[in-house]
Design a protein around this motif. Structure first.
Motif, PDB file in Angstrom:
ATOM      1  N   THR A  46       0.831  -1.189   0.000  1.00 61.90           N
ATOM      2  CA  THR A  46       0.000   0.000   0.000  1.00 61.90           C
ATOM      3  C   THR A  46       0.868   1.242   0.000  1.00 61.90           C
ATOM      4  OG1 THR A  46      -1.735  -1.144   1.235  1.00 61.90           O
ATOM      5  CG2 THR A  46      -1.809   1.259   1.251  1.00 61.90           C
ATOM      6  N   ASN A  47       0.508   2.228  -0.811  1.00 64.71           N
ATOM      7  CA  ASN A  47       1.174   3.526  -0.810  1.00 64.71           C
ATOM      8  C   ASN A  47       0.491   4.484   0.151  1.00 64.71           C
ATOM      9  OD1 ASN A  47       3.416   3.476  -2.641  1.00 64.71           O
ATOM     10  ND2 ASN A  47       1.952   3.207  -4.323  1.00 64.71           N
ATOM     11  N   PRO A  48       1.264   5.380   0.800  1.00 62.73           N
ATOM     12  CA  PRO A  48       2.710   5.522   0.676  1.00 62.73           C
ATOM     13  C   PRO A  48       3.443   4.327   1.274  1.00 62.73           C
ATOM     14  CG  PRO A  48       1.926   6.895   2.465  1.00 62.73           C
ATOM     15  CD  PRO A  48       0.699   6.338   1.783  1.00 62.73           C
ATOM     16  N   VAL A  49       4.503   3.917   0.621  1.00 64.22           N
ATOM     17  CA  VAL A  49       5.221   2.740   1.090  1.00 64.22           C
ATOM     18  C   VAL A  49       5.903   3.023   2.425  1.00 64.22           C
ATOM     19  CG1 VAL A  49       7.364   3.212  -0.187  1.00 64.22           C
ATOM     20  CG2 VAL A  49       6.687   0.855   0.302  1.00 64.22           C
ATOM     21  N   ILE A  50       6.266   4.282   2.669  1.00 64.69           N
ATOM     22  CA  ILE A  50       6.733   4.731   3.986  1.00 64.69           C
ATOM     23  C   ILE A  50       5.933   5.984   4.323  1.00 64.69           C
ATOM     24  CG2 ILE A  50       8.699   5.449   5.399  1.00 64.69           C
ATOM     25  CD1 ILE A  50      10.544   4.324   3.223  1.00 64.69           C
ATOM     26  N   TRP A  51       5.062   5.903   5.334  1.00 60.74           N
ATOM     27  CA  TRP A  51       4.308   7.093   5.716  1.00 60.74           C
ATOM     28  C   TRP A  51       5.098   7.849   6.786  1.00 60.74           C
ATOM     29  CZ3 TRP A  51      -1.582   7.206   4.951  1.00 60.74           C
ATOM     30  CH2 TRP A  51      -2.030   8.532   4.953  1.00 60.74           C
ATOM     31  N   TYR A  81       1.452  17.450   3.704  1.00 58.10           N
ATOM     32  CA  TYR A  81       1.596  18.239   4.936  1.00 58.10           C
ATOM     33  C   TYR A  81       0.283  18.214   5.721  1.00 58.10           C
ATOM     34  CZ  TYR A  81       5.918  19.799   2.832  1.00 58.10           C
ATOM     35  OH  TYR A  81       7.174  19.830   2.281  1.00 58.10           O
ATOM     36  N   PRO A  82       0.437  18.185   7.048  1.00 56.08           N
ATOM     37  CA  PRO A  82       1.559  18.645   7.870  1.00 56.08           C
ATOM     38  C   PRO A  82       2.648  17.618   8.154  1.00 56.08           C
ATOM     39  CG  PRO A  82      -0.276  18.108   9.278  1.00 56.08           C
ATOM     40  CD  PRO A  82      -0.774  17.923   7.877  1.00 56.08           C
ATOM     41  N   GLY A  83       2.501  16.379   7.663  1.00 60.10           N
ATOM     42  CA  GLY A  83       3.476  15.349   7.990  1.00 60.10           C
ATOM     43  C   GLY A  83       4.766  15.435   7.212  1.00 60.10           C
ATOM     44  N   GLY A  84       4.724  16.043   6.024  1.00 58.37           N
ATOM     45  CA  GLY A  84       5.923  16.148   5.214  1.00 58.37           C
ATOM     46  C   GLY A  84       5.729  15.527   3.847  1.00 58.37           C
ATOM     47  N   ARG A  85       6.776  14.854   3.368  1.00 52.59           N
ATOM     48  CA  ARG A  85       6.789  14.309   2.014  1.00 52.59           C
ATOM     49  C   ARG A  85       7.051  12.805   2.100  1.00 52.59           C
ATOM     50  NH1 ARG A  85      10.965  18.688  -0.311  1.00 52.59           N
ATOM     51  NH2 ARG A  85      11.790  18.422   1.797  1.00 52.59           N
ATOM     52  N   MET A  86       6.073  12.024   1.627  1.00 50.79           N
ATOM     53  CA  MET A  86       6.025  10.592   1.901  1.00 50.79           C
ATOM     54  C   MET A  86       6.373   9.771   0.659  1.00 50.79           C
ATOM     55  SD  MET A  86       5.055  11.249   4.915  1.00 50.79           S
ATOM     56  CE  MET A  86       4.124  12.426   5.890  1.00 50.79           C
ATOM     57  N   PRO A  87       7.274   8.787   0.766  1.00 51.71           N
ATOM     58  CA  PRO A  87       7.646   7.960  -0.386  1.00 51.71           C
ATOM     59  C   PRO A  87       6.503   7.065  -0.859  1.00 51.71           C
ATOM     60  CG  PRO A  87       9.350   7.895   1.301  1.00 51.71           C
ATOM     61  CD  PRO A  87       8.141   8.543   1.927  1.00 51.71           C
ATOM     62  N   ALA A  88       6.354   7.009  -2.182  1.00 56.70           N
ATOM     63  CA  ALA A  88       5.378   6.139  -2.828  1.00 56.70           C
ATOM     64  C   ALA A  88       6.076   5.399  -3.952  1.00 56.70           C
ATOM     65  CB  ALA A  88       4.198   6.947  -3.363  1.00 56.70           C
ATOM     66  N   LEU A  89       5.658   4.162  -4.203  1.00 53.68           N
ATOM     67  CA  LEU A  89       6.335   3.271  -5.150  1.00 53.68           C
ATOM     68  C   LEU A  89       5.372   2.853  -6.248  1.00 53.68           C
ATOM     69  CD1 LEU A  89       9.079   1.622  -5.475  1.00 53.68           C
ATOM     70  CD2 LEU A  89       7.858  -0.255  -4.350  1.00 53.68           C
ATOM     71  N   ALA A  90       5.885   2.763  -7.490  1.00 49.13           N
ATOM     72  CA  ALA A  90       5.069   2.298  -8.615  1.00 49.13           C
ATOM     73  C   ALA A  90       5.956   1.568  -9.610  1.00 49.13           C
ATOM     74  CB  ALA A  90       4.359   3.461  -9.300  1.00 49.13           C
ATOM     75  N   PRO A  91       5.402   0.562 -10.305  1.00 49.02           N
ATOM     76  CA  PRO A  91       6.168  -0.137 -11.339  1.00 49.02           C
ATOM     77  C   PRO A  91       6.336   0.728 -12.591  1.00 49.02           C
ATOM     78  CG  PRO A  91       4.207  -1.390 -10.685  1.00 49.02           C
ATOM     79  CD  PRO A  91       4.074  -0.027 -10.114  1.00 49.02           C
ATOM     80  N   ILE A  92       7.371   0.408 -13.358  1.00 51.08           N
ATOM     81  CA  ILE A  92       7.721   1.113 -14.587  1.00 51.08           C
ATOM     82  C   ILE A  92       7.810   0.102 -15.727  1.00 51.08           C
ATOM     83  CG2 ILE A  92       9.619   2.325 -15.769  1.00 51.08           C
ATOM     84  CD1 ILE A  92       8.174   4.096 -13.828  1.00 51.08           C
ATOM     85  N   THR A  93       7.332   0.477 -16.916  1.00 53.43           N
ATOM     86  CA  THR A  93       7.612  -0.281 -18.130  1.00 53.43           C
ATOM     87  C   THR A  93       8.328   0.619 -19.126  1.00 53.43           C
ATOM     88  OG1 THR A  93       5.430   0.240 -19.036  1.00 53.43           O
ATOM     89  CG2 THR A  93       5.651  -1.842 -17.854  1.00 53.43           C
ATOM     90  N   TRP A  94       8.963   0.006 -20.105  1.00 53.08           N
ATOM     91  CA  TRP A  94       9.725   0.739 -21.114  1.00 53.08           C
ATOM     92  C   TRP A  94       9.191   0.414 -22.507  1.00 53.08           C
ATOM     93  CZ3 TRP A  94      14.075   3.915 -20.241  1.00 53.08           C
ATOM     94  CH2 TRP A  94      14.459   4.017 -18.890  1.00 53.08           C
ATOM     95  N   TRP A 118      11.418  -1.121   4.730  1.00 53.18           N
ATOM     96  CA  TRP A 118      12.673  -0.378   4.820  1.00 53.18           C
ATOM     97  C   TRP A 118      13.111  -0.250   6.269  1.00 53.18           C
ATOM     98  CZ3 TRP A 118      15.364   1.384   0.549  1.00 53.18           C
ATOM     99  CH2 TRP A 118      14.702   1.274  -0.690  1.00 53.18           C
ATOM    100  N   GLU A 119      14.429  -0.099   6.443  1.00 54.43           N
ATOM    101  CA  GLU A 119      15.000   0.147   7.753  1.00 54.43           C
ATOM    102  C   GLU A 119      16.104   1.197   7.625  1.00 54.43           C
ATOM    103  OE1 GLU A 119      16.817  -3.423   9.205  1.00 54.43           O
ATOM    104  OE2 GLU A 119      18.350  -3.475   7.626  1.00 54.43           O
ATOM    105  N   PHE A 120      16.474   1.798   8.731  1.00 53.43           N
ATOM    106  CA  PHE A 120      17.606   2.708   8.741  1.00 53.43           C
ATOM    107  C   PHE A 120      18.903   1.919   8.637  1.00 53.43           C
ATOM    108  CE2 PHE A 120      14.864   6.042  10.549  1.00 53.43           C
ATOM    109  CZ  PHE A 120      15.371   7.154   9.891  1.00 53.43           C
ATOM    110  N   ALA A 121      19.812   2.388   7.774  1.00 52.90           N
ATOM    111  CA  ALA A 121      21.174   1.870   7.739  1.00 52.90           C
ATOM    112  C   ALA A 121      22.119   2.821   8.456  1.00 52.90           C
ATOM    113  CB  ALA A 121      21.632   1.644   6.304  1.00 52.90           C
ATOM    114  N   GLY A 122      21.897   4.121   8.310  1.00 54.33           N
ATOM    115  CA  GLY A 122      22.756   5.115   8.936  1.00 54.33           C
ATOM    116  C   GLY A 122      22.512   6.483   8.347  1.00 54.33           C
ATOM    117  N   HIS A 123      23.520   7.353   8.443  1.00 50.19           N
ATOM    118  CA  HIS A 123      23.458   8.698   7.877  1.00 50.19           C
ATOM    119  C   HIS A 123      24.762   8.974   7.130  1.00 50.19           C
ATOM    120  CE1 HIS A 123      20.293   9.177  10.930  1.00 50.19           C
ATOM    121  NE2 HIS A 123      19.844  10.172  10.186  1.00 50.19           N
ATOM    122  N   SER A 124      24.657   9.584   5.949  1.00 52.07           N
ATOM    123  CA  SER A 124      25.844   9.877   5.146  1.00 52.07           C
ATOM    124  C   SER A 124      26.631  11.061   5.678  1.00 52.07           C
ATOM    125  CB  SER A 124      25.442  10.148   3.690  1.00 52.07           C
ATOM    126  OG  SER A 124      24.825   9.028   3.114  1.00 52.07           O
TER     127      SER A 124
END
Length: 548
Positions: free
Chosen positions: A51-56, A297-310, A95-101
């Motif tokens: 379900t999208n957003p994949v990360i709320w 907003y007010p939560g921010g910007r949430m990742p969403a995922l979708a398939p792609i074709t070419w 998804w999980e946190f790996a760290g910070h760059s």
């Protein structure tokens, strides 16, 4: 989640039907012509969907890559420290946190809240990539429109170290590592340029304008740079409602032709914006996905995922439902993960018994590391004398989980001194908090509202006390609940308990501000600052994040 048989059939039909709009991607080897044209293979996963957003949660300006069987993405963090989080996944959904760059924002005193402030500066749209020949991860981004910084690490979790500083500011940069190991950076706003870096990735070798956006389109930015089947693609955003792609068949410096990929596309969050400014990635099975963010907003910007074709002529298409980005798609058909990730979303409990902080935590500006510790709970000593929460160092933040979530902390306030303030806030450019005020020997539990900043991120109000009550003892449970769905119900509520079981509301609802100009969404924030003199301390024994 499970789907009905009819809905599963509809989902399967979608994956073989061309959508209406487009996008582009690569990390890893370029696909064959056959692989580039085929739809994502979801036959093995037709009974399940995500379900999208994949990360709320608030992760914006996404760059996404695959290294072998593992996916990584990065995001903007502005003034929060450490910056540029790196997330990890094995299935593109969990998804999980790996760290910070960027371990510390050591770009000037303002990032220490010392003689200035770095709100809405710092880590903007930047780029993450992996260089196989060096077995090294790179993060690249410009700071303060002055210079570009490049960090490197042997693994996504670090350790990350500064590798180079380049005098050119590569605005909204996209880093490409070409087949011959040459490094290129696509960057710019409206005027899009490509820079070539030296083989050791420390200096600029060449920098040329490759595309000027037609006036009829307006602004293009947010570059992501790919090489696919020998062609060069720059994936760019028309903020905040469109995506375009530039393609060169002759080399990284062009010339480039342009196509519109999406414009005013309905997104998967009711009341939210158009999915845009993300990245594309090819799976190990040859399927393609686009992960964008949705202004919500007010939560921010949430990742969403979708398939792609070419298409056979080398242009990509986002798979849609009824002319919109899908609220649900079949899960990617990928090998079983080597392990379960530590959930990024859902309930969280932290008792701060480790010697450091988990990467889910980010400070508001750089902390004074002599004034906090973990191991036996989180100890916050006062680090700033101020009556302004926005100017106080060592305010520790945690993203709010959407669509609504509740944070509860156990606060031991015995060590507070005269003039100290400590508590739990809903933090943004319009804020409120629940917590303890100590004045003289007396302590009160208060709700303070209407802390505000102006458009230059200077404080216009340090807040007003809206309600208070007396307290007894040295320990109290503080709770903040936030509904971050766009719309009219975007409210925060505060409550407290003296036993951890029975909670009482305190004060009226706080309406969360929903404009975009601060960019970052609301966060839960733990704070302790002095208004008279340093020396006080509090212990936060437990933090819990609960979702309905």
């Amino acid at each position: 989640m499970s789907l009905t048989g009819r809905e599963c059939s509809r989902r399967r039909a979608l994956t073989t039907t061309a959508g209406l709009i487009a996008a582009t991607a690569l990390t890893g080897a370029a696909p064959s012509a056959h692989a580039a044209a085929k739809a994502p293979d979801t036959a093995g996963a037709a009974a399940a969907a995500f379900t999208n957003p994949v990360i709320w949660q608030d992760f914006a300006d996404i760059d996404i890559i695959r290294v072998d069987d593992t996916y990584y993405c990065s995001a903007s963090t502005m003034h929060y420290s450490p910056g540029a989080p790196v997330l990890r996944s094995y299935d593109l959904v969990n998804w999980e946190f790996a760290g910070h760059s960027v371990p510390v924002l050591d770009f000037g005193a303002k990032y220490d809240l010392n003689g200035g402030r770095g709100y809405v500066r710092g880590i903007w749209a930047s780029s993450l990539n992996y260089r196989p020949s060096y077995r090294t991860f790179y993060w690249l981004g410009q700071i303060d429109f002055a210079k570009t910084y490049l960090y490197a690490a042997p693994a996504a979790q670090g350790p990350w170290n500064r590798h180079a500083v380049i005098d050119t500011a590569y605005y909204d940069a996209g880093l490409l590592i070409d087949d011959d190991d040459t490094l290129y950076v696509a960057h710019g706003n409206t005027t899009i340029s490509v820079a070539q870096l030296s083989p050791d990735a420390t200096t600029e070798v060449r920098n040329e304008v490759v595309f000027t956006t037609p006036a009829s389109i307006g602004v293009l930015e947010g570059s992501r740079f790919y090489k696919i089947n020998g062609n060069y693609y720059i994936f760019v955003t028309r903020p905040a409602n469109g995506q375009y792609i530039l393609r060169s068949t002759t080399g990284p410096f062009g010339p480039y032709e342009m196509r519109q990929l999406l414009l005013d596309l309905p997104g998967p969050i009711p009341g939210g914006g158009v999915p845009h400014q993300g990245g594309l990635v090819r799976t190990q099975n040859g399927d393609w996905y686009y992960m964008a963010f949705v202004d919500a907003y007010p939560g921010g910007r949430m990742p969403a995922l979708a398939p792609i074709t070419w298409s056979p002529d080398g242009w990509p298409t986002v798979q849609l439902f009824d002319g919109a980005w899908g609220t649900s798609y079949p899960v990617p058909n990928l090998p079983p993960p080597p392990r379960q990730v530590t959930p990024l979303t859902g309930p969280v409990t932290d008792t701060f018994t480790s010697p450091g902080l988990a990467p889910r935590w980010e400070w508001n500006h750089n902390p004074d590391n002599t004034k906090w510790s973990t191991g036996n709970g989180l100890r916050l000593q006062t680090a700033t004398v101020t009556d302004d929460l926005y100017a106080a160092r060592n305010t520790l933040t945690h993203r709010i989980q959407g669509p609504a979530s509740t944070a509860t902390v156990i606060l031991d306030h015995q060590g507070m001194r005269d003039g100290d303030r400590a508590g739990l806030a809903l933090l943004r450019d319009s804020s409120a908090w629940i917590g303890i005020k100590r004045d003289g020997t007396a302590k009160r539990l208060v709700v303070t509202s209407d802390l505000t900043m102006d458009s230059n991120w200077n404080t216009t109000s340090t807040g007003r006390e809206v309600v208070s009550t007396s307290i007894h003892g040295n320990r109290i449970w503080l709770r903040a609940t936030a509904d971050i769905r766009p719309g009219t119900g975007r409210e925060g509520h505060f409550s407290y308990s003296t036993d951890g079981t029975n909670f009482a509301l305190l004060g009226a609802a706080f309406v969360l501000k929903n404009d975009w100009q601060f960019f970052m969404g609301y966060r839960f924030a733990l704070f302790h600052h002095a208004t008279r003199a340093l020396g006080g301390s509090v212990h936060i024994r437990r933090f819990e994040l609960a979702t309905p």
